[in-house]
Scaffold this motif. Structure first.
Motif, PDB file in Angstrom:
ATOM      1  N   MET A   1      37.562  43.282  38.082  1.00  0.00           N
ATOM      2  CA  MET A   1      37.361  42.173  38.483  1.00  0.00           C
ATOM      3  C   MET A   1      36.429  41.772  37.521  1.00  0.00           C
ATOM      4  SD  MET A   1      39.209  40.960  41.140  1.00  0.00           S
ATOM      5  CE  MET A   1      37.775  40.371  42.345  1.00  0.00           C
ATOM      6  N   ILE A   2      36.712  41.220  36.453  1.00  0.00           N
ATOM      7  CA  ILE A   2      35.555  40.082  35.756  1.00  0.00           C
ATOM      8  C   ILE A   2      34.169  39.209  36.708  1.00  0.00           C
ATOM      9  CG2 ILE A   2      34.877  39.227  33.552  1.00  0.00           C
ATOM     10  CD1 ILE A   2      36.356  42.109  33.172  1.00  0.00           C
ATOM     11  N   ASP A   3      34.981  38.365  37.628  1.00  0.00           N
ATOM     12  CA  ASP A   3      33.991  37.908  38.446  1.00  0.00           C
ATOM     13  C   ASP A   3      34.654  37.514  40.105  1.00  0.00           C
ATOM     14  OD1 ASP A   3      36.482  36.008  38.253  1.00  0.00           O
ATOM     15  OD2 ASP A   3      35.989  35.616  36.395  1.00  0.00           O
ATOM     16  N   ASP A   4      33.946  36.691  40.316  1.00  0.00           N
ATOM     17  CA  ASP A   4      34.086  36.787  41.452  1.00  0.00           C
ATOM     18  C   ASP A   4      35.443  35.377  42.569  1.00  0.00           C
ATOM     19  OD1 ASP A   4      32.324  34.761  41.605  1.00  0.00           O
ATOM     20  OD2 ASP A   4      31.011  35.533  42.975  1.00  0.00           O
ATOM     21  N   VAL A   5      35.449  35.294  40.810  1.00  0.00           N
ATOM     22  CA  VAL A   5      36.603  33.583  41.550  1.00  0.00           C
ATOM     23  C   VAL A   5      38.148  34.071  41.339  1.00  0.00           C
ATOM     24  CG1 VAL A   5      35.136  31.724  41.196  1.00  0.00           C
ATOM     25  CG2 VAL A   5      36.514  32.779  39.046  1.00  0.00           C
ATOM     26  N   SER A   6      37.750  35.334  40.741  1.00  0.00           N
ATOM     27  CA  SER A   6      39.180  35.329  40.686  1.00  0.00           C
ATOM     28  C   SER A   6      39.989  36.790  41.678  1.00  0.00           C
ATOM     29  CB  SER A   6      40.348  36.873  39.602  1.00  0.00           C
ATOM     30  OG  SER A   6      39.062  36.280  38.293  1.00  0.00           O
ATOM     31  N   ARG A   7      41.185  37.713  41.489  1.00  0.00           N
ATOM     32  CA  ARG A   7      41.843  38.511  43.058  1.00  0.00           C
ATOM     33  C   ARG A   7      42.482  39.830  41.966  1.00  0.00           C
ATOM     34  NH1 ARG A   7      42.825  37.389  47.751  1.00  0.00           N
ATOM     35  NH2 ARG A   7      44.738  39.166  48.911  1.00  0.00           N
TER      36      ARG A   7
ATOM     37  N   LYS B   1      36.561  37.482  49.694  1.00  0.00           N
ATOM     38  CA  LYS B   1      35.345  36.405  48.856  1.00  0.00           C
ATOM     39  C   LYS B   1      34.268  36.341  49.695  1.00  0.00           C
ATOM     40  CE  LYS B   1      34.852  32.460  46.444  1.00  0.00           C
ATOM     41  NZ  LYS B   1      34.027  33.683  45.103  1.00  0.00           N
TER      42      LYS B   1
ATOM     43  N   LYS C   1      30.144  41.047  49.340  1.00  0.00           N
ATOM     44  CA  LYS C   1      29.141  41.585  48.161  1.00  0.00           C
ATOM     45  C   LYS C   1      29.478  42.992  48.530  1.00  0.00           C
ATOM     46  CE  LYS C   1      28.239  38.011  45.475  1.00  0.00           C
ATOM     47  NZ  LYS C   1      29.480  37.964  44.401  1.00  0.00           N
TER      48      LYS C   1
ATOM     49  N   CYS D   1      42.024  42.534  46.444  1.00  0.00           N
ATOM     50  CA  CYS D   1      40.306  41.879  46.724  1.00  0.00           C
ATOM     51  C   CYS D   1      39.903  40.705  45.208  1.00  0.00           C
ATOM     52  CB  CYS D   1      39.863  43.103  45.445  1.00  0.00           C
ATOM     53  SG  CYS D   1      38.692  43.288  44.576  1.00  0.00           S
ATOM     54  N   SER D   2      39.389  40.031  45.913  1.00  0.00           N
ATOM     55  CA  SER D   2      38.779  38.983  45.698  1.00  0.00           C
ATOM     56  C   SER D   2      37.033  38.434  45.828  1.00  0.00           C
ATOM     57  CB  SER D   2      39.670  37.127  46.521  1.00  0.00           C
ATOM     58  OG  SER D   2      39.175  37.633  48.193  1.00  0.00           O
ATOM     59  N   GLU D   3      36.786  39.380  45.288  1.00  0.00           N
ATOM     60  CA  GLU D   3      35.106  39.944  44.899  1.00  0.00           C
ATOM     61  C   GLU D   3      34.730  41.097  44.265  1.00  0.00           C
ATOM     62  OE1 GLU D   3      31.601  39.566  44.633  1.00  0.00           O
ATOM     63  OE2 GLU D   3      32.865  38.257  46.597  1.00  0.00           O
ATOM     64  N   GLU D   4      34.086  40.757  43.336  1.00  0.00           N
ATOM     65  CA  GLU D   4      34.831  41.498  42.507  1.00  0.00           C
ATOM     66  C   GLU D   4      32.530  42.524  42.811  1.00  0.00           C
ATOM     67  OE1 GLU D   4      31.015  39.586  40.190  1.00  0.00           O
ATOM     68  OE2 GLU D   4      31.112  40.186  38.046  1.00  0.00           O
ATOM     69  N   ASP D   5      32.134  42.278  43.483  1.00  0.00           N
ATOM     70  CA  ASP D   5      31.190  43.536  43.445  1.00  0.00           C
ATOM     71  C   ASP D   5      31.331  44.560  44.695  1.00  0.00           C
ATOM     72  OD1 ASP D   5      29.089  45.167  43.134  1.00  0.00           O
ATOM     73  OD2 ASP D   5      27.206  43.558  44.517  1.00  0.00           O
ATOM     74  N   VAL D   6      32.697  44.816  44.349  1.00  0.00           N
ATOM     75  CA  VAL D   6      33.001  45.838  45.890  1.00  0.00           C
ATOM     76  C   VAL D   6      34.337  46.844  44.938  1.00  0.00           C
ATOM     77  CG1 VAL D   6      33.744  43.463  47.074  1.00  0.00           C
ATOM     78  CG2 VAL D   6      35.623  44.419  45.481  1.00  0.00           C
ATOM     79  N   VAL D   7      34.458  47.875  45.959  1.00  0.00           N
ATOM     80  CA  VAL D   7      35.117  49.358  45.457  1.00  0.00           C
ATOM     81  C   VAL D   7      36.449  49.345  46.422  1.00  0.00           C
ATOM     82  CG1 VAL D   7      34.789  51.469  44.665  1.00  0.00           C
ATOM     83  CG2 VAL D   7      32.894  49.940  43.940  1.00  0.00           C
TER      84      VAL D   7
ATOM     85  N   ARG E   1      34.620  46.417  39.467  1.00  0.00           N
ATOM     86  CA  ARG E   1      33.691  45.995  38.242  1.00  0.00           C
ATOM     87  C   ARG E   1      33.709  47.167  38.034  1.00  0.00           C
ATOM     88  NH1 ARG E   1      27.289  44.055  39.707  1.00  0.00           N
ATOM     89  NH2 ARG E   1      27.303  46.269  40.800  1.00  0.00           N
TER      90      ARG E   1
ATOM     91  N   LYS F   1      26.116  35.955  32.835  1.00  0.00           N
ATOM     92  CA  LYS F   1      26.968  37.234  34.209  1.00  0.00           C
ATOM     93  C   LYS F   1      28.075  37.180  31.990  1.00  0.00           C
ATOM     94  CE  LYS F   1      28.720  37.291  37.747  1.00  0.00           C
ATOM     95  NZ  LYS F   1      28.190  38.226  38.425  1.00  0.00           N
TER      96      LYS F   1
END
Lengths: 469, 282
Positions: A383-389, B190, B193, B220-226, A413, A5
């Protein structure tokens, strides 16, 4: 081959994360009591009105509840915070007179070099007191006053200080404004006379060295009619295992047709609770420009506020926030339109990675008197990753029909379309993504003087590698 | 009974007084529950309703369309007399409290059409949990308020399923001393996606005594979203007024036409032709 990633490196804090022994410093007891506040007042030789002001603020603090809307500050225990730490030196106007280890601290932070090359004056605070303050002769000759607030409190401008001190941010504003009123120490006072333009910036740098201590500097700037000033504020601290607290206060008075640019690069260590309050009163035809980079601290509450009080007053806020592991940075701004033909523009970027939390929070209030006012707010989060907020919590309160208010926000992203476009122009995917992430924070760096833009780019040392998932 | 309604998922500055609203709600709340089976489709029209508490569970690929219209004093009278086909709730001081909570399974869709044309005070909450993958939610909120009318809305789209989609669109007109508070929250949690949330608000302010508050939130707590939000609040564009005036229209007529157009843009989306036609002709 397993896909890797996008990797964005944490901010490199090695330059800031060094510490000195503070054995020789004078400290008050931990905690917050009337006796401690009285002691600070005595140590600082306060005039009587200031002593009473401190005690009144303490009362307000004790009667005010904690904010119930932001990040948790449960880890902050005021019983463990030392509110006043005086370094073992007096303030000097020559670096040669500053004790070697403190001088070395600021040398490593690049302050004396910056002063020689690009600043009109510098104030350097170490823990609770200024250790160095100086302004170029040609600037002082124009009538510009740039000094520590304590000296101003006892000098020719004592009445001016009394008339302005915590008038924009009263202790009743919120709990940590009250705390500031009770235990404030250090900070700078700037006065720019009518029509005077300070062509090169002034800078104050705040360094908190002592573990478990609080820093409560007060910055008071008055830019008189038609004058211009760019003021830069920097701050850092070494990392400790105990909580440190920063509850500074900045009050800016921007006179008729004057302009004040206030730039901040905040890089507190990750054990710091940064509960800072900044506010500007902007008179007729005047302009305040906030440039704000938030990179450090464990928890931040930071929302510079502009009160547009005179016809045609303007406010611009440009900010970037970078939240990495262990950080919860709640930043943004507030604008109150109180006069006709006022305008405000807000443009922010935030980046969250490695479990960091960044929140953009704003309030735009347009009151009945603010006819023909305009406001535009734009905030973007990456958002760079899915563990952040990453959260966006703006508010608009409009109380007149004669206003034009626009707001746009976007969280997402890295845009695939942008990557595709760059790739169609011959740029590799890896390079394209690196380019986009680097450019994301450019809105702030381009607003800074070159030296500071370079500094900020160093702060966000962003590395991209591998195939992108 | 005094209670706090419309508490948002995320609070903001306390001094704005928008983290929930204190109202005098009815002691006894009427409740309607719906459960739609797989593939079912249903449209509910709650015309003349002062308000209600509705909860629904939508099975796989089910679709529920809820049309709620609040009108003027006649409706308040009807509500007080208990003459509402879909039930109504009315507080002791004339406020209407409306609470909608929906859970969507995979591929399910919920559409909420909320038109507010009158009533003293309207408090609407609509919380939609998009739990199933590819489930979707669309809110179309239109209002035209005058006098001292109050509209207070809290609309939440909670995305937990993958490739879920939400649209919150609010468009309306405020005149005289009317006051509106619109909280719209897109919560991209989360695991959702591929989710997309869009929120759009367009408010026309007609008098200097109106008050508009907008709190458009994206969590927002998920990366692959808009998540996107846009808002336009204020008066009419001066160039447009000039253009129409140069074509012979009076300023008042221009404002009236544009106010009607704002509301009509929402009404035209209502899925029931009879209701739609009735509202457009009003």
């Amino acid at each position: 081959m397993a896909e890797e990633k996008t990797f964005v490196d944490d901010i490199d804090r090695s330059r800031y994360d060094f510490r000195n022994e503070d054995g020789e410093s004078f400290k008050v007891e931990e905690g917050l009591t009337p006796a401690i506040v009285e002691q600070i007042s005595r140590e600082k030789n306060d005039p009587e009105w200031m002593r009473e002001f401190r005690l009144h603020s303490l009362e307000v603090y004790n009667n005010t509840s904690m904010p119930d809307w932001g990040p948790s500050i449960e880890g902050l225990d005021m019983d463990n915070i030392v509110t006043y730490v005086r370094p073992h030196t007096k303030m000097s106007a020559s670096w040669d007179e500053v004790p070697e280890e403190i001088k070395d601290t600021f040398e490593r932070l690049g302050i004396p070099q910056a002063e020689r090359e690009s600043l009109a004056g510098v104030g350097a605070q170490y823990d609770s007191e200024l250790v160095y303050h100086n302004v170029r002769e040609e600037v002082a000759a124009k009538g510009v006053i740039y000094t520590d607030l304590e000296s101003a409190l006892h000098g020719e401008r004592a009445q001016m200080i009394r008339e302005h001190f915590m008038k924009l941010v009263p202790p009743t504003d919120h709990k940590f404004a009250a705390l500031h009123g009770a235990v404030w120490s250090g900070g700078s006072f700037v006065y720019v006379p009518p029509g005077v333009s300070v062509e090169i910036p002034l800078q104050s740098y705040f360094r908190l060295n002592s573990p478990g201590a609080g820093q409560f500097e007060h910055t008071l700037i008055i830019v008189d009619e038609g004058a211009y000033l760019h003021f830069i504020e920097g701050c850092s601290a070494p990392k400790y295992n105990v909580a440190n607290l920063h509850a500074g206060c900045v009050e800016l008075f921007v006179g008729k047709n004057a302009t004040l640019r206030y730039s901040t690069i905040e890089n507190w260590s990750k054990n710091m609770y940064n509960l800072n309050t900044k506010r500007a009163l902007v008179e007729e035809g005047a302009k305040v420009e906030w440039v704000s980079g938030s990179f450090g601290s464990h928890v931040s509450y930071l929302y510079p506020m502009s009160v547009l009080a005179g016809r045609g007053a303007r406010s611009e806020f440009t900010g970037v926030t970078f939240a990495g592991a262990g950080q919860n940075l709640d930043t943004g701004c507030k604008v109150v339109h109180n006069a006709p033909d006022t305008s405000s523009y807000v443009n922010t970027r935030s980046i969250s990675k490695s479990g960091g939390i960044s929140t953009f929070r704003s309030a735009v209030v347009v009151n009945e008197k603010a006819k023909n006012s305009k406001s535009a707010v734009s905030c973007q989060s990456l958002m760079i990753d899915d563990v952040s907020r990453s959260d966006t919590i703006p508010a608009m309160d409009i109380r007149t029909d004669k206003a034009d208010i626009g707001h746009e926000a976007r969280i997402g992203r890295i845009s695939d379309d942008a990557v595709f476009y760059l790739m169609s122009r011959g740029v590799s995917e890896e390079e394209a993504r690196a380019l986009i992430v680097s450019g994301f924070a450019e809105n702030v760096s381009k607003e800074l003087p070159l030296e500071y833009a370079v500094e900020m780019n160093n702060l966000i040392r962003i590395e991209m590698k591998g195939a992108i998932g | 009974m005094e209670t706090i309604v419309n508490k948002p998922l995320a609070n903001t500055f306390g001094w704005l007084n928008v983290n929930g609203t204190k109202v005098n709600a009815p002691d006894k709340m009427q409740q309607q529950e719906y459960e739609l089976e797989e593939g079912a489709e249903r449209t509910i029209i709650a015309d003349f309703a002062a308000g209600s508490r509705i909860s629904a569970k939508l099975g796989r690929n089910a679709t529920l369309r809820l049309v709620q219209i609040r009108r003027g004093k006649e409706e308040d009278t009807a509500a007080a007399a208990g003459n509402l086909s879909e039930g109504g709730l009315k507080g002791a001081d004339g406020t209407a409290v409306n609470d909608v909570r929906v859970k969507c399974s995979e591929g399910a869709r919920f559409e909420w059409y909320r038109i507010v044309l009158g009533g003293e005070a309207t408090y609407d909450n609509c919380t939609v949990e998009l739990e199933g993958d590819r489930s979707s939610f669309e809110a179309q909120i239109g209002y035209r308020l005058g006098g001292e009318q109050v509209l207070d809305v809290n609309c939440e789209a909670i995305h937990t399923g993958k490739k879920t989609d939400s649209v919150i669109n609010a468009s309306g007109v405020l005149s005289e001393k009317a006051s509106k508070l619109m909280r719209g929250t897109i919560d991209l949690r989360k695991g959702c996606k591929g989710a997309v949330g869009n929120e759009l608000e367009d408010v026309l302010l007609m008098d200097r005594t109106v008050r508009n508050r907008s709190i458009p939130v994206i969590l927002c707590s998920e990366e692959d979203v808009v998540g996107n939000h846009g808002a336009t609040i204020g008066r009419l564009d001066e160039d447009m007024i000039f253009y129409l005036a140069s074509r012979g229209m009076e300023t008042e007529a221009i404002y009236e036409m544009m106010a009607k157009a704002k509301l009509d843009s929402v009404i035209r989306r209502i899925p029931d032709e009879e209701v739609r036609r009735g509202l457009l002709e009003e």
